[in-house]
Design an enzyme around this catalytic site. Structure first.
Site, PDB file in Angstrom:
ATOM      1  CB  THR A 222      -0.911   0.004   1.241  1.00  0.00           C
ATOM      2  OG1 THR A 222      -1.729  -1.165   1.217  1.00  0.00           O
ATOM      3  CG2 THR A 222      -1.794   1.236   1.261  1.00  0.00           C
ATOM      4  CB  CYS A 336      21.823   5.403   7.685  1.00  0.00           C
ATOM      5  SG  CYS A 336      22.945   5.617   6.309  1.00  0.00           S
TER       6      CYS A 336
END
Length: 389
Positions: A222, A336
């Protein structure tokens, strides 16, 4: 985040919360919002809208590029040893190999050619070279890389991780030689958790996320409509302001680098600024090259917003603790990398020994950086280094 991007996403977190894959009126409005953002990305990168695939971020986009191409074609991938781990790890998983860089982190084109010529094992189907290195700030000359790839492996595709580079280059021109380009929204004032893999229309990939068949069967799941809308808003604003922002930030970065190297004994930049000039969008060329590196990577340069320092006689982990207490937010390598204090693989690939790399400090500037913040860093960092010594 950019205020305009926050404002753009808010309706899709509240009243306009419909699933864009649905058929009813509210779903169609959400789908139109996703497609409008897709058009913004396509225009910014110089790709067709159908080639824009929304992902959860740069890591997924890089994995989709490397794994998607190699699995679809039964090939392996190559990348420089200085790539982000989101590229290095899937390249290794494909059975691929790394390419050497020089002491400034510029891709060794002769070694690239040799790796492409190596006949053992599966053929090379993808070469991935990041546009701007997330630690050193080195800007790759993708035109030079593409020339080698087209000559030695004409069927291979060229991918570039432009996650860091979109801020600091004329990204459409700089990535024009590439077949696939990765972006991540949080690097330019958009939200975390939204990225893009853009690909030329003829590119064939194997989907890595299977399910409902969204994104033309290339990435199921989605859509994050609110994030995608904010991504488009931030990228549109960046495209309009990039040239002025780069000019302003380059001045502040040079003031920061010159001030720290001048005030701290045994402190230097990780790359040679005389060899790699700061890239300035709109200055001509392919949108990426600096003043030239000579020989291999002759069009390589340096991004305006990154400053990586090597400081003798300290360990970065201790320095970061002191700087945090002084409200200076810095990092040792890639921010990160899950907080792990491991030696920089980028510096190691550039020939930097472990002891020197232990004193590396990465300072990042961006569209919202103000002169007072640079002033604070110039005051705090020498003081903290002195305390550690």
């Amino acid at each position: 985040m950019r205020p305009n991007a926050v404002e753009a996403m808010l309706p899709y977190l509240a009243d306009e919360f419909a699933n864009p894959s649905g058929a009813h009126r509210m779903a169609r409005r959400s789908r139109c919002a996703v497609d409008d953002a897709r058009e913004v990305v396509a225009d910014a990168l110089g790709f067709g809208p159908h080639g824009v695939v929304f992902t959860s971020g740069g890591t997924e986009a890089d994995n989709l590029a490397v794994r998607g191409v190699t699995e679809a074609t039964g090939t392996v991938a190559l990348c420089p040893a200085t790539e982000h781990h989101a590229v290095l790890h899937p390249v290794a998983a494909s059975g691929g190999r790394t390419v050497a860089v020089d002491s400034d982190g510029v891709v060794d084109l002769d070694h690239l050619a040799a790796q492409l010529d190596a006949g053992a094992g599966a053929p090379v189907g993808l070469v991935s070279v990041m546009l701007v290195n997330n630690e050193s700030g080195v800007v790759a000359d993708l035109d030079a890389v593409a020339d080698v790839v087209r000559e030695r492996a004409p069927d291979a595709l060229l991918h570039t991780d432009a996650v860091q580079g979109v801020n600091w280059t004329d990204v459409a021109a700089a990535t024009a030689p590439a077949d696939l380009v990765s972006l991540s929204g949080h690097k330019f004032g958009g939200p975390k958790g939204v990225g893009v893999l853009a690909m030329r229309d003829s590119t064939r990939i194997a989907a890595q996320m299977l399910g409902g068949g969204q994104e033309a069967e290339r990435r199921s799941g989605t859509h994050n409509t609110a994030g995608i809308v904010a991504f488009g808003s931030a990228l549109a604003e960046l495209s309009a302001t990039r040239e002025g922002d780069v000019a302003r930030i380059a001045v502040e970065r040079d003031r920061l680098a010159d001030g720290l190297t001048g005030r701290i004994e045994g402190c230097r930049l990780s790359v040679d600024p005389k060899r790699l000039a700061t890239v300035r969008p709109g200055a001509g060329g392919n949108g990426a090259g600096g003043n030239g590196a000579g020989g291999n990577g002759a069009g390589a340069g340096r991004a305006a917003g990154l400053c990586q320092l090597l400081i003798e006689g300290i360990e970065t982990e201790a320095l970061l603790v002191l700087l945090d207490r002084c409200d200076v937010m810095a990092s040792a390598a890639a921010s990160c990398a899950s907080g792990a204090m491991e030696p920089s693989h980028v510096l190691a690939a550039m020939g930097c020994d472990r002891a020197t790399a232990a004193g590396s400090l990465r300072l990042s500037l961006g569209w919202c950086t103000q002169p007072w913040e640079v002033d604070r860093a110039l005051e705090a960092i020498p003081e903290c280094v002195s305390r550690l010594r």
